[in-house]
Design an enzyme around this catalytic site. Structure first.
Site, PDB file in Angstrom:
ATOM      1  CD  GLU A 122      -0.504  -5.748   4.086  1.00  0.00           C
ATOM      2  OE1 GLU A 122      -0.907  -5.949   2.919  1.00  0.00           O
ATOM      3  OE2 GLU A 122      -0.984  -4.880   4.855  1.00  0.00           O
ATOM      4  CB  THR A 181       2.958  -2.069   3.944  1.00  0.00           C
ATOM      5  OG1 THR A 181       3.586  -1.686   5.175  1.00  0.00           O
ATOM      6  CG2 THR A 181       1.877  -3.097   4.217  1.00  0.00           C
ATOM      7  NE  ARG A 225      -4.299   5.423  -6.232  1.00  0.00           N
ATOM      8  CZ  ARG A 225      -5.456   5.998  -5.890  1.00  0.00           C
ATOM      9  NH1 ARG A 225      -6.337   6.303  -6.824  1.00  0.00           N
ATOM     10  NH2 ARG A 225      -5.727   6.241  -4.631  1.00  0.00           N
ATOM     11  N   GLY A 226      -1.269   3.030  -4.412  1.00  0.00           N
ATOM     12  CA  GLY A 226      -0.993   3.787  -3.201  1.00  0.00           C
ATOM     13  C   GLY A 226      -1.907   4.992  -3.091  1.00  0.00           C
ATOM     14  CB  ALA A 261     -13.872   2.270  -8.794  1.00  0.00           C
ATOM     15  CG  ASP A 303     -12.667  -1.481  -8.760  1.00  0.00           C
ATOM     16  OD1 ASP A 303     -11.546  -0.982  -8.935  1.00  0.00           O
ATOM     17  OD2 ASP A 303     -12.982  -2.041  -7.703  1.00  0.00           O
ATOM     18  CG  ASN A 349      -7.853  -0.470 -13.074  1.00  0.00           C
ATOM     19  OD1 ASN A 349      -7.127  -0.031 -13.962  1.00  0.00           O
ATOM     20  ND2 ASN A 349      -7.479  -0.475 -11.801  1.00  0.00           N
ATOM     21  CD  GLN A 403      -9.172  -3.146   1.670  1.00  0.00           C
ATOM     22  OE1 GLN A 403      -8.520  -3.789   2.512  1.00  0.00           O
ATOM     23  NE2 GLN A 403      -8.913  -1.894   1.367  1.00  0.00           N
ATOM     24  CD  GLN A 462      -6.170   0.116  14.374  1.00  0.00           C
ATOM     25  OE1 GLN A 462      -6.083  -1.097  14.551  1.00  0.00           O
ATOM     26  NE2 GLN A 462      -5.146   0.937  14.562  1.00  0.00           N
ATOM     27  CG  PHE A 468      -9.301   0.879   7.003  1.00  0.00           C
ATOM     28  CD1 PHE A 468      -8.359   1.820   6.628  1.00  0.00           C
ATOM     29  CD2 PHE A 468      -9.532  -0.199   6.155  1.00  0.00           C
ATOM     30  CE1 PHE A 468      -7.645   1.696   5.440  1.00  0.00           C
ATOM     31  CE2 PHE A 468      -8.836  -0.335   4.966  1.00  0.00           C
ATOM     32  CZ  PHE A 468      -7.881   0.612   4.612  1.00  0.00           C
ATOM     33  CG  HIS A 491      -2.230 -11.626   1.818  1.00  0.00           C
ATOM     34  ND1 HIS A 491      -0.915 -12.045   1.830  1.00  0.00           N
ATOM     35  CD2 HIS A 491      -2.199 -10.276   1.985  1.00  0.00           C
ATOM     36  CE1 HIS A 491      -0.115 -10.998   1.981  1.00  0.00           C
ATOM     37  NE2 HIS A 491      -0.865  -9.923   2.090  1.00  0.00           N
TER      38      HIS A 491
END
Length: 295
Positions: free
Chosen positions: A30, A61, A120-121, A161, A167, A170, A185, A221, A225, A275
């Site tokens: 990515e 992205t 979704r974003g 969620a 979740d 979905n 993720q 960093q 996140f 990935h």
């Protein structure tokens, strides 16, 4: 005990293990669209070097309401022009309506691109609620053409969620509506991923679940996140970075070691697709993959 911790040898790293991959593994990468001043001849040489690892695709992205949407399209097109790599755009729903999403999808279709990562974003304004979700995007794309659609999955549950069950259901809806695979993720607890994979199988999700691997370039960093994204960071992993006095070079060697150990342990569990979230750290990712190729 966490599988990664149990098999992570702090004194003898995995770089010396020559028997990890007797079979082929499939990598994908990515990237985010780089700024204009970073796209030069040297940049494309580095991108082309990734073809040595025969990646299944490179995903790009998709920015939300900040001009990156066009950058995504342009960068995807450039990858196709300058390399022989398969470029796969992300598409998100926030700040979009169905008409605009359809236009974007048709632009990619006209380029000959039929693999889309449907997400979704997130809104920049945290109080806003989406009008469209990834499920809506999957349905829309399938009405336009027979796109090959990847979606997101969350081994440790999406932070918004209602519950882990919600979740998971979905995700099943997205797969049942036409998505062919899910990319997770990133995570650092292998057992969480394996439990999640079992739960997917248990409710009838038969699509491939591809683990997302984030090689740690900057731990501080990444840790920030993780705190906002519901990603568990084991204490032993925090200790490696926060309580050590290694320099940056040594910490990046540790990071490569951790990523390779993760791939090794997942491979033993029957996972062959990975990935890599590169954060556009091309030299770092190339060094990691070069080690993978040699062992």
């Amino acid at each position: 005990m966490n599988l990664l911790k149990k098999n992570f040898n702090f004194k003898k790293n995995v770089f010396n293990n020559k028997n990890i991959f007797n079979k082929k593994i499939n990598l994908s990468f990515e990237f985010f669209p780089p700024s204009k001043n970073k796209i030069n001849k040297s940049f494309w040489i580095k991108i082309k070097k990734l073809s040595l690892f025969n990646p299944k695709f490179i995903s790009v992205t998709y920015g939300e309401n900040n001009g990156n949407r066009l950058k995504t399209y342009n960068f995807v097109n450039q990858i196709r022009y300058y390399t022989n790599l398969d470029s796969v755009p992300h598409m998100t729903c926030v700040y979009e309506n169905k008409t605009e999403l359809k236009k974007t999808a048709l632009k990619y279709l006209n380029l000959g691109i039929k693999h889309i990562i449907a997400l979704r974003g997130d809104y920049l304004e945290k109080s806003k609620k989406p009008n469209l979700y990834a499920l809506d995007l999957v349905v829309l794309l399938k009405k336009i053409a027979n796109f090959d659609i990847s979606v997101a999955a969350y081994p440790e549950v999406h932070p918004e969620a209602k519950s882990a069950k919600f979740d998971l259901l979905n995700l099943k809806k997205k797969i049942d509506s036409g998505a062919s695979q899910a990319i997770t993720q990133f995570f650092f607890d292998i057992e969480n991923f394996l439990r999640f994979r079992d739960k997917c199988s248990g409710i009838g999700i038969n699509a491939k679940i591809i683990p997302g691997i984030l090689p740690i370039y900057n731990f501080n960093q990444v840790y920030k996140f993780c705190l906002v994204s519901n990603i568990y960071v084991p204490e032993w992993l925090k200790s490696l970075y926060l309580k050590s006095n290694q320099n940056n070079k040594e910490k990046r060697l540790i990071s490569m070691n951790i990523s390779i150990n993760m791939i090794n342990e997942l491979y033993k569990e029957g996972v062959y697709d990975f990935h890599l979230y590169t954060l556009n750290k091309l030299n770092f990712i190339f060094s990691l993959c070069n080690i993978l190729k040699k062992i």
